[in-house]
Enzyme design. Structure first.
Site, PDB file in Angstrom:
ATOM      1  CB  THR A 181      -0.889   0.000   1.267  1.00 51.72           C
ATOM      2  OG1 THR A 181      -1.523   1.267   1.422  1.00 51.72           O
ATOM      3  CG2 THR A 181      -0.081  -0.265   2.531  1.00 51.72           C
ATOM      4  CG  ASP A 182      -1.161   4.975  -0.995  1.00 52.77           C
ATOM      5  OD1 ASP A 182      -1.711   4.328  -0.078  1.00 52.77           O
ATOM      6  OD2 ASP A 182      -1.759   5.848  -1.658  1.00 52.77           O
ATOM      7  CD  GLU A 183      -3.458   3.639   4.451  1.00 51.77           C
ATOM      8  OE1 GLU A 183      -3.243   3.551   5.660  1.00 51.77           O
ATOM      9  OE2 GLU A 183      -4.589   3.648   3.948  1.00 51.77           O
ATOM     10  CE1 TYR A 209      -3.492  -2.569   5.716  1.00 58.51           C
ATOM     11  CE2 TYR A 209      -3.300  -0.227   5.189  1.00 58.51           C
ATOM     12  CZ  TYR A 209      -3.378  -1.558   4.777  1.00 58.51           C
ATOM     13  OH  TYR A 209      -3.334  -1.861   3.434  1.00 58.51           O
ATOM     14  CE  LYS A 230      -0.068  -4.553   3.043  1.00 59.30           C
ATOM     15  NZ  LYS A 230      -0.444  -5.903   2.501  1.00 59.30           N
TER      16      LYS A 230
HETATM   17  P1  NAD Z   1      -9.846  -7.276   2.190  1.00 64.22           P
HETATM   18  O1  NAD Z   1      -9.876  -6.963   3.646  1.00 64.22           O
HETATM   19  O2  NAD Z   1     -11.039  -6.986   1.359  1.00 64.22           O
HETATM   20  O3  NAD Z   1      -9.505  -8.836   1.993  1.00 64.22           O
HETATM   21  C1  NAD Z   1      -8.534  -9.488   2.750  1.00 64.22           C
HETATM   22  C2  NAD Z   1      -8.670 -10.989   2.490  1.00 64.22           C
HETATM   23  O4  NAD Z   1      -7.633 -11.662   3.211  1.00 64.22           O
HETATM   24  C3  NAD Z   1      -9.993 -11.587   2.974  1.00 64.22           C
HETATM   25  O5  NAD Z   1     -10.506 -12.493   2.031  1.00 64.22           O
HETATM   26  C4  NAD Z   1      -9.621 -12.301   4.266  1.00 64.22           C
HETATM   27  O6  NAD Z   1     -10.460 -13.409   4.566  1.00 64.22           O
HETATM   28  C5  NAD Z   1      -8.201 -12.738   3.948  1.00 64.22           C
HETATM   29  N1  NAD Z   1      -7.403 -12.933   5.164  1.00 64.22           N
HETATM   30  C6  NAD Z   1      -7.269 -12.070   6.200  1.00 64.22           C
HETATM   31  N2  NAD Z   1      -6.480 -12.628   7.147  1.00 64.22           N
HETATM   32  C7  NAD Z   1      -6.095 -13.834   6.672  1.00 64.22           C
HETATM   33  C8  NAD Z   1      -5.259 -14.861   7.170  1.00 64.22           C
HETATM   34  N3  NAD Z   1      -4.675 -14.763   8.367  1.00 64.22           N
HETATM   35  N4  NAD Z   1      -5.059 -15.958   6.416  1.00 64.22           N
HETATM   36  C9  NAD Z   1      -5.649 -16.088   5.203  1.00 64.22           C
HETATM   37  N5  NAD Z   1      -6.475 -15.150   4.684  1.00 64.22           N
HETATM   38  C10 NAD Z   1      -6.687 -14.038   5.418  1.00 64.22           C
HETATM   39  O7  NAD Z   1      -8.554  -6.546   1.636  1.00 64.22           O
HETATM   40  P2  NAD Z   1      -8.328  -5.807   0.220  1.00 64.22           P
HETATM   41  O8  NAD Z   1      -8.848  -4.431   0.311  1.00 64.22           O
HETATM   42  O9  NAD Z   1      -8.771  -6.693  -0.854  1.00 64.22           O
HETATM   43  O10 NAD Z   1      -6.725  -5.702   0.223  1.00 64.22           O
HETATM   44  C11 NAD Z   1      -5.943  -6.782  -0.265  1.00 64.22           C
HETATM   45  C12 NAD Z   1      -4.475  -6.425  -0.140  1.00 64.22           C
HETATM   46  O11 NAD Z   1      -4.203  -5.253  -0.884  1.00 64.22           O
HETATM   47  C13 NAD Z   1      -4.023  -6.134   1.293  1.00 64.22           C
HETATM   48  O12 NAD Z   1      -2.746  -6.676   1.460  1.00 64.22           O
HETATM   49  C14 NAD Z   1      -3.973  -4.616   1.370  1.00 64.22           C
HETATM   50  O13 NAD Z   1      -3.016  -4.182   2.289  1.00 64.22           O
HETATM   51  C15 NAD Z   1      -3.584  -4.272  -0.059  1.00 64.22           C
HETATM   52  N6  NAD Z   1      -4.046  -2.962  -0.560  1.00 64.22           N
HETATM   53  C16 NAD Z   1      -5.361  -2.614  -0.466  1.00 64.22           C
HETATM   54  C17 NAD Z   1      -5.788  -1.395  -1.003  1.00 64.22           C
HETATM   55  C18 NAD Z   1      -7.235  -0.964  -0.937  1.00 64.22           C
HETATM   56  O14 NAD Z   1      -7.546   0.169  -1.286  1.00 64.22           O
HETATM   57  N7  NAD Z   1      -8.163  -1.818  -0.528  1.00 64.22           N
HETATM   58  C19 NAD Z   1      -4.864  -0.536  -1.610  1.00 64.22           C
HETATM   59  C20 NAD Z   1      -3.514  -0.921  -1.669  1.00 64.22           C
HETATM   60  C21 NAD Z   1      -3.126  -2.153  -1.148  1.00 64.22           C
HETATM   61  O1  DAU Z   2      -4.171   3.964   0.436  1.00 62.81           O
HETATM   62  C1  DAU Z   2      -4.379   2.587   0.326  1.00 62.81           C
HETATM   63  C2  DAU Z   2      -5.222   2.110   1.494  1.00 62.81           C
HETATM   64  O2  DAU Z   2      -6.538   2.589   1.255  1.00 62.81           O
HETATM   65  C3  DAU Z   2      -5.222   0.597   1.675  1.00 62.81           C
HETATM   66  O3  DAU Z   2      -3.934   0.174   1.971  1.00 62.81           O
HETATM   67  C4  DAU Z   2      -6.189   0.183   2.783  1.00 62.81           C
HETATM   68  O4  DAU Z   2      -6.260  -1.232   2.872  1.00 62.81           O
HETATM   69  C5  DAU Z   2      -7.563   0.732   2.457  1.00 62.81           C
HETATM   70  O5  DAU Z   2      -8.455   0.432   3.509  1.00 62.81           O
HETATM   71  C6  DAU Z   2      -7.500   2.240   2.234  1.00 62.81           C
HETATM   72  O6  DAU Z   2      -7.213   2.930   3.475  1.00 62.81           O
HETATM   73  P1  DAU Z   2      -7.958   4.309   3.858  1.00 62.81           P
HETATM   74  O7  DAU Z   2      -7.913   4.454   5.318  1.00 62.81           O
HETATM   75  O8  DAU Z   2      -7.485   5.425   3.017  1.00 62.81           O
HETATM   76  O9  DAU Z   2      -9.462   3.924   3.338  1.00 62.81           O
HETATM   77  P2  DAU Z   2     -10.908   4.148   3.994  1.00 62.81           P
HETATM   78  O10 DAU Z   2     -11.885   3.756   2.941  1.00 62.81           O
HETATM   79  O11 DAU Z   2     -11.034   3.512   5.334  1.00 62.81           O
HETATM   80  O12 DAU Z   2     -10.969   5.708   4.180  1.00 62.81           O
HETATM   81  C7  DAU Z   2     -10.780   6.598   3.108  1.00 62.81           C
HETATM   82  C8  DAU Z   2     -10.861   8.008   3.658  1.00 62.81           C
HETATM   83  O13 DAU Z   2     -12.208   8.262   4.078  1.00 62.81           O
HETATM   84  C9  DAU Z   2      -9.990   8.239   4.881  1.00 62.81           C
HETATM   85  O14 DAU Z   2      -9.462   9.555   4.816  1.00 62.81           O
HETATM   86  C10 DAU Z   2     -10.961   8.115   6.061  1.00 62.81           C
HETATM   87  C11 DAU Z   2     -12.272   8.618   5.453  1.00 62.81           C
HETATM   88  N1  DAU Z   2     -13.512   7.991   6.021  1.00 62.81           N
HETATM   89  C12 DAU Z   2     -13.582   6.643   6.038  1.00 62.81           C
HETATM   90  C13 DAU Z   2     -14.705   6.024   6.530  1.00 62.81           C
HETATM   91  C14 DAU Z   2     -14.801   4.516   6.578  1.00 62.81           C
HETATM   92  C15 DAU Z   2     -14.551   8.785   6.454  1.00 62.81           C
HETATM   93  O15 DAU Z   2     -14.491  10.031   6.391  1.00 62.81           O
HETATM   94  N2  DAU Z   2     -15.678   8.172   6.940  1.00 62.81           N
HETATM   95  C16 DAU Z   2     -15.798   6.821   7.022  1.00 62.81           C
HETATM   96  O16 DAU Z   2     -16.832   6.307   7.518  1.00 62.81           O
END
Ligand code: NAD
Ligand code: DAU
Length: 368
Positions: free
Chosen positions: A141-143, A167, A171
């Site tokens: 992730t970019d975080e 988180y 990561k």
């Molecule tokens: P998600 O939470 O939707 O899915 C996570 C999946 O991993 C689920 O299916 C869960 O059951 C499985 N999981 C969790 N713990 C586990 C364990 N101990 N063993 C086996 N499986 C397990 O997550 P996502 O949003 O699809 O993100 C996927 C990956 O991409 C993560 O590594 C996250 O850090 C990264 N990522 C997400 C975003 C985003 O915006 N969602 C952006 C950049 C990177």
């Molecule tokens: O940047 C990549 C990341 O983006 C991934 O690595 C993470 O897995 C993914 O969850 C996401 O993280 P964020 O914290 O940026 O996403 P989230 O959707 O939780 O929140 C996006 C923005 O919106 C953040 O600034 C918090 C705000 N927010 C979020 C929720 C859930 C609100 O204002 N209200 C809300 O209820």
């Protein structure tokens, strides 16, 4: 035939990626999906895939050494695509240890098992020798880079890591482990650091699906703080294409930032969702009447809330020719349409433990 071992394939991006693989490579691939089915893992996401001959599901925890080893002994895995993680920042603030366990120890276990399965006893490289064609793609992730000032700057692959939330710290630790394996053993890996994804199958704890779900029910839309935090939004299929390109075209050991130059303040996102919902719902739909900006409610901020993320995707563009293909308005429209068409998917999630989560996370949050 190439065999992919996907971890976390029942989650949001993992399930989109498995769809992407079968849509792109059809019968020419095998996919083994290891997922523990936590609250975020939903087998419904892969209902249309589960009976395909080239697909196998293994319910297992990535921290379970025996279970992961067994998969490597039964399958000749060519590529690991490691998505499995605890992924929600708000949950990490409440339960940081779980994030360390899954994201750090789970990644260490995946790396160890792949190394064990792929390494050769002998070869010319004093650091390590691995079987030809093997690759571990760590999805990050970019975080990990921390927060940018409001008035400028971008995350590059060379930007120092400065994570703030449990988180992002977990990561970052997992990225460092992958980097350590590459440096110490010449373990064949790549890392991608992507910005915020949105699209089908995203769990409604994240901003966009949470707002769509609440708005359709006429419920308050909880915006944290002043609503001016900035995220760089990318349609999930564009992320899947980037991962696919890195697996097929990138040199081993390279890391790539993935993002769409699509910076938006959270409040802008929420207003766009309301606008698109109003445009897409027919006048006869009773949900339309309650849809207005009046639903927006500013609430107590997230602890340690990063102000701004913005990816510079120059390297992946230059090396691999990747560019995002989905314009934001089009992506949001497709996403809203998907949630309209999959109300049962949302109902199944929100009728379970989700309501307890929602009450715990938002019930005591002060309006500001
Ligand atoms: P998600 O939470 O939707 O899915 C996570 C999946 O991993 C689920 O299916 C869960 O059951 C499985 N999981 C969790 N713990 C586990 C364990 N101990 N063993 C086996 N499986 C397990 O997550 P996502 O949003 O699809 O993100 C996927 C990956 O991409 C993560 O590594 C996250 O850090 C990264 N990522 C997400 C975003 C985003 O915006 N969602 C952006 C950049 C990177
Ligand atoms: O940047 C990549 C990341 O983006 C991934 O690595 C993470 O897995 C993914 O969850 C996401 O993280 P964020 O914290 O940026 O996403 P989230 O959707 O939780 O929140 C996006 C923005 O919106 C953040 O600034 C918090 C705000 N927010 C979020 C929720 C859930 C609100 O204002 N209200 C809300 O209820």
């Amino acid at each position: 035939m190439r065999t992919y071992l996907v971890t976390g394939g029942c989650g949001f991006i993992g399930s989109n990626f498995i769809h992407h693989l079968f849509n792109t490579y059809g019968e020419d691939i095998r996919v083994v999906n290891i997922d523990a089915l936590t609250y975020a893992g939903n087998p419904e996401n892969l209902k249309d895939i589960e009976t395909r001959p080239g697909y196998r599901f293994v319910k297992a925890d990535i921290c379970d050494k025996d279970a992961v080893r067994k998969v490597f002994s039964e399958e000749d895995v060519d590529v690991v695509v490691h998505f499995a993680a605890e992924s929600h920042v708000d949950r990490s603030i409440l339960h940081p240890e779980l994030f360390v366990k899954t994201n750090v120890l789970g990644t260490a276990n995946m790396l160890n098992c792949a190394k064990e399965a792929w390494q050769l006893e002998e070869g010319p490289d004093p650091l390590g020798n691995f079987r030809e064609g093997k690759r571990f793609l760590h999805v990050s992730t970019d975080e990990v880079y921390g927060s940018l000032p409001e008035d400028g700057g971008f995350f590059y692959e060379t930007t120092p890591y400065a994570p703030h939330s449990p988180y992002s710290a977990s990561k970052a630790s997992s990225d460092f482990l992958v980097k350590a394996y590459m440096d110490t053993y010449h373990f064949p890996a790549n890392i991608t650091n992507c910005s915020n994804n949105y699209g089908p199958y995203q769990f409604p704890e994240k901003l966009i699906p949470l707002m769509i779900n609440n708005a359709l029910k006429g419920e308050k839309l909880p915006v944290y703080g002043d609503g001016k935090n900035v995220r760089d939004w990318l349609y999930v299929e564009d992320h899947c294409r980037a991962i696919d390109l890195v697996i097929n075209k990138a040199k081993l050991y390279e890391t790539y930032n993935v993002g769409g130059h699509n910076e938006k303040q959270n409040i802008e996102i929420v207003k766009t969702i309301i606008d698109v919902l109003r445009e897409e719902l027919p006048d006869s739909d009773p949900r339309k009447a309650g849809l207005s900006y009046d639903l927006i409610t500013y609430v107590e901020d997230r602890k340690g809330h990063d102000r701004r993320y913005a990816i510079a995707p120059d390297k992946i563009h230059k090396d691999l020719g990747w560019l995002p293909e989905t314009a934001f308005k089009e992506g949001i429209r497709k996403t809203v349409q998907w949630y309209f068409d999959h109300q049962d998917w949302m109902d199944h999630i929100t009728s379970g433990n989700y309501m307890n989560y929602y009450k715990d996370m938002y019930g005591n949050r002060k309006e500001i």
